[in-house]
Design a protein around this motif. Structure first.
Motif, PDB file in Angstrom:
ATOM      1  N   SER A 142       0.852  -1.187   0.000  1.00  0.00           N
ATOM      2  CA  SER A 142       0.000   0.000   0.000  1.00  0.00           C
ATOM      3  C   SER A 142       0.891   1.241   0.000  1.00  0.00           C
ATOM      4  O   SER A 142       2.106   1.142   0.212  1.00  0.00           O
ATOM      5  N   PRO A 143       0.328   2.435  -0.205  1.00  0.00           N
ATOM      6  CA  PRO A 143       1.142   3.658  -0.164  1.00  0.00           C
ATOM      7  C   PRO A 143       1.809   3.918   1.185  1.00  0.00           C
ATOM      8  O   PRO A 143       2.757   4.687   1.262  1.00  0.00           O
ATOM      9  N   GLU A 173       4.252  -2.500  -8.766  1.00  0.00           N
ATOM     10  CA  GLU A 173       4.555  -1.065  -8.632  1.00  0.00           C
ATOM     11  C   GLU A 173       3.397  -0.213  -9.137  1.00  0.00           C
ATOM     12  O   GLU A 173       3.049   0.816  -8.537  1.00  0.00           O
ATOM     13  N   THR A 174       2.793  -0.645 -10.260  1.00  0.00           N
ATOM     14  CA  THR A 174       1.658   0.093 -10.812  1.00  0.00           C
ATOM     15  C   THR A 174       0.486   0.098  -9.833  1.00  0.00           C
ATOM     16  O   THR A 174      -0.195   1.121  -9.660  1.00  0.00           O
ATOM     17  N   LEU A 175       0.246  -1.036  -9.165  1.00  0.00           N
ATOM     18  CA  LEU A 175      -0.849  -1.113  -8.195  1.00  0.00           C
ATOM     19  C   LEU A 175      -0.604  -0.169  -7.021  1.00  0.00           C
ATOM     20  O   LEU A 175      -1.518   0.519  -6.571  1.00  0.00           O
ATOM     21  N   GLN A 176       0.625  -0.124  -6.524  1.00  0.00           N
ATOM     22  CA  GLN A 176       0.931   0.794  -5.423  1.00  0.00           C
ATOM     23  C   GLN A 176       0.686   2.237  -5.847  1.00  0.00           C
ATOM     24  O   GLN A 176       0.106   3.036  -5.096  1.00  0.00           O
ATOM     25  N   ASN A 177       1.074   2.579  -7.083  1.00  0.00           N
ATOM     26  CA  ASN A 177       0.846   3.937  -7.583  1.00  0.00           C
ATOM     27  C   ASN A 177      -0.642   4.228  -7.752  1.00  0.00           C
ATOM     28  O   ASN A 177      -1.104   5.338  -7.479  1.00  0.00           O
ATOM     29  N   LEU A 205       7.142   8.912  -6.224  1.00  0.00           N
ATOM     30  CA  LEU A 205       5.870   9.619  -6.093  1.00  0.00           C
ATOM     31  C   LEU A 205       5.471   9.713  -4.629  1.00  0.00           C
ATOM     32  O   LEU A 205       5.599   8.736  -3.879  1.00  0.00           O
ATOM     33  N   VAL A 206       4.962  10.874  -4.217  1.00  0.00           N
ATOM     34  CA  VAL A 206       4.442  11.051  -2.858  1.00  0.00           C
ATOM     35  C   VAL A 206       3.011  11.551  -2.945  1.00  0.00           C
ATOM     36  O   VAL A 206       2.653  12.323  -3.840  1.00  0.00           O
ATOM     37  N   GLY A 207       2.160  11.087  -2.011  1.00  0.00           N
ATOM     38  CA  GLY A 207       0.781  11.525  -1.934  1.00  0.00           C
ATOM     39  C   GLY A 207       0.567  12.422  -0.735  1.00  0.00           C
ATOM     40  O   GLY A 207       1.035  12.108   0.373  1.00  0.00           O
ATOM     41  N   GLY A 216       1.327   8.872   1.912  1.00  0.00           N
ATOM     42  CA  GLY A 216       1.780   7.659   1.247  1.00  0.00           C
ATOM     43  C   GLY A 216       2.839   7.962   0.208  1.00  0.00           C
ATOM     44  O   GLY A 216       3.009   9.113  -0.214  1.00  0.00           O
ATOM     45  N   PHE A 217       3.555   6.916  -0.199  1.00  0.00           N
ATOM     46  CA  PHE A 217       4.544   7.064  -1.256  1.00  0.00           C
ATOM     47  C   PHE A 217       4.822   5.703  -1.874  1.00  0.00           C
ATOM     48  O   PHE A 217       4.450   4.663  -1.319  1.00  0.00           O
ATOM     49  N   ASN A 218       5.455   5.707  -3.043  1.00  0.00           N
ATOM     50  CA  ASN A 218       5.872   4.442  -3.619  1.00  0.00           C
ATOM     51  C   ASN A 218       7.274   4.100  -3.125  1.00  0.00           C
ATOM     52  O   ASN A 218       7.904   4.876  -2.399  1.00  0.00           O
TER      53      ASN A 218
END
Length: 594
Positions: A142-143, A173-177, A205-207, A216-218
């Motif tokens: 998860s993020p 990785e795509t799912l986490q993003n 990437l950061v949310g 969250g982040f990747n």
């Protein structure tokens, strides 16, 4: 063999698994499979488009792709039907469990333990019956870094594709993003860092939430910022160096400029209203006290009542969290709507979804024939109070997070979602950041609930114990409240109150009974009923707490005479005045001497 495979074989041998025997071939019951699929609905929903795009490749290369949950249960498959039929002979199918305990060394189970991408080729499988396979698996996070499941791509060992592991990693990785984009108000791509240089496509990437806190982040961004960055504001230099790739904050255009707005709750308008000079905060009539710590919490509650942000109330047991939540509800615009309280620690794990979301007729054995609405629907446009949220099971947390994200509930036994409009207020006596570190509470749920955080001080740290006691006496006997004599006040002020306001109320009820309507003295205050265990839980008081108690006792013993109190404490009068100011002991009760 790689180190990961060697370690896996060692675990299997230590578990007394026999490689020459048949592996565990049990398939989960259809009822339980449905429950697991429902629990992992967001994961499956995000995975389906990616699996569909992968299907032509799988068909042409005789591979299958599988999705497992965090417990190793296979919950979705797609791919070549000929190989899928062969794979079923070793239960590589929906409903099978592929943890190492069940299937020995294998890509799914070993990736779950190692929490990194793994490829298990032919003879590297522990059980002989699985050695016709080559499987490539990547864990899905998860993020917030929580392990959600595994993506696996499998085939016969002679058909193994050189890019199978790379494809599994790309899907993970795509799912986490995707989850990051779904949960965050804004997503920012950070500038390239030395950690991720040379890895094409690895964009950190950061949310961020509406307040600019990192929710969250990747993995590349986690390596760059560190796991401890979660919940904190993104440093300005990172935001300036990065670029915004996603922004779902609603915008209102006025006079050529824009501001954020909420399309459903008009939160920005509510915040603006608090800034207007003529806006007056409504009082909390049932909450009394003059302690600065309490007044600060009360002011935050009064402001929170005027907006629709989620509220998280923190405090020890007995500090009045539910009463505080009721005041937030009753003084806000939702006051005429229901207030529904739910004790999250009292609902069994198997009933959590039916209690919160309701159920359809015949959903399970013992269900009401007409079905029943859940707590969220019962709250209508009012408030749902989730008490002891820190004690909710992980299954309940996952279900609640889905509701908070999607703003809909799906009753048990139904396939129709229903929108919810209730405001969320949660409360707990637990330290949620510590619970997250221990793996007992979801970080993503914590950041969803933590809109406005309010901490209620324990009674032992409040400087207004006597005022609270007198307020409670008015409630216990509103027509003829008994008066607390100085000796009773001294005894109340000197005690540490491990049970907080709830304990104080119980002590005062007993005192009122023992006094037969007369004034309450020291002899009526019964504190010896507390167990040693309860006192032990308090631990050793801090030096500051000990000093505060000593000053209170001296002031009570001297009837408020500061000079006499200073002599009892063996300190100078000016020192005592300074200490009284430091501890905010300025209530009239203590000011017997001018």
């Amino acid at each position: 063999m790689s180190t990961i495979v060697k370690q896996s074989w060692k675990r299997c041998q230590e578990s007394n698994l026999n490689a020459w025997e048949k592996a565990n071939d049990q398939i989960i019951s259809s009822k339980r499979i449905k429950e697991i699929i429902q629990e992992n609905h967001p994961l499956i929903q995000e995975s389906l488009p990616l699996f569909n795009k992968l299907a032509p490749f799988l068909l042409s290369t005789e591979h299958i792709a599988l999705l497992s949950d965090r417990d190793g249960n296979i919950i979705h498959t797609v791919g070549d039907p000929v190989f899928a039929n062969q794979a079923q002979k070793v239960q590589l199918q929906i409903g099978a469990n592929w943890t190492e305990n069940s299937k020995g060394t294998n890509a799914i189970g070993t990736a779950l333990i190692a929490q990194q991408p793994v490829q298990i080729q032919g003879e590297q499988h522990y059980f002989l019956e699985n050695r016709f396979l080559t499987c490539s698996a990547a864990p899905i996070f998860s993020p917030t870094g929580e392990l959600l499941g595994v993506i696996d791509i499998s085939t016969r060992k002679e058909y193994s594709h050189p890019f199978a592991l790379t494809i599994a990693c790309m899907i993970a990785e795509t799912l986490q993003n995707r989850f990051l984009y779904a949960e965050a108000q804004r997503v920012i791509a950070l500038g390239e860092s030395p950690v991720v240089k040379g890895e094409p496509g690895k964009v950190p990437l950061v949310g961020l939430d509406r307040d600019g806190r990192l929710i969250g982040f990747n993995e590349p961004a986690k390596q760059q910022l560190g796991a401890e960055a979660l919940g904190k504001r993104l440093p300005q230099e990172y935001e300036l160096a990065g670029r915004e790739v996603h922004d779902k904050r609603p915008r209102l255009f006025t006079s050529g400029s824009w501001t954020d707005a909420s399309s459903k709750t008009s939160e920005s308008d509510a915040l603006k209203s608090l800034k207007k000079p003529n806006t007056q905060l409504k009082p909390f009539p049932r909450l009394a006290g003059s302690c600065p710590l309490f007044l600060q919490a009360k002011m935050l509650g009064q402001k929170a009542a005027q907006v629709d942000f989620p509220v998280l109330i923190l405090g020890e047991s007995g500090t009045g969290k539910e009463l505080f939540a009721q005041m937030v509800h009753e003084t806000g615009p939702r006051a005429q709507e229901p207030f529904i309280a739910v004790n999250c620690s009292a609902i069994s794990e198997s009933l959590i979804e039916s209690e919160l979301f309701g159920y359809e007729s015949g959903a399970f054995t013992g269900a009401n024939r007409e079905g029943r609405i859940g707590k969220f629907e019962a709250a209508k446009k009012g408030t749902i109070f989730l008490d002891e949220i820190g004690d909710m099971s992980m299954r309940g947390q996952a279900a609640l997070l889905r509701v908070l994200q999607e703003k809909v509930v799906t009753p048990v036994g139904s396939n129709q979602s229903r929108p919810i409009q209730a405001r969320i207020i949660a409360a707990t006596h637990r330290n949620l950041p510590e619970e997250i570190k221990a793996g007992r509470f979801r970080a993503d749920l914590y950041y969803r609930l933590k809109g406005v955080s309010i901490h209620l001080p324990p009674l032992r740290k409040r400087s207004d114990i006597i005022q609270v006691a007198e307020h409670l006496m008015q409630q216990i006997a509103p027509e003829q409240p008994s008066e607390l004599l100085p000796s009773a006040k001294a005894k109340l002020a000197a005690y540490s109150w491990p049970g907080n306001v709830r304990e104080l109320q119980g002590v005062l009820v007993q005192a009122a009974f023992l006094s037969d309507g007369d004034n309450i003295g020291e002899e009526h205050i019964q504190l010896e009923g507390l167990t040693e265990e309860a006192e032990h839980e308090q631990g050793i008081p801090s030096l500051r707490e000990t000093e505060l108690v000593a000053i209170r006792r001296a002031l009570h013993s001297s009837g408020g005479n500061v000079s006499k109190a200073a002599k009892l404490l063996q300190i100078g009068r000016n020192t005592l005045y300074r200490k009284m100011a430091e501890y905010q002991l300025g209530a009239p009760f203590y000011m017997g001497e001018p």
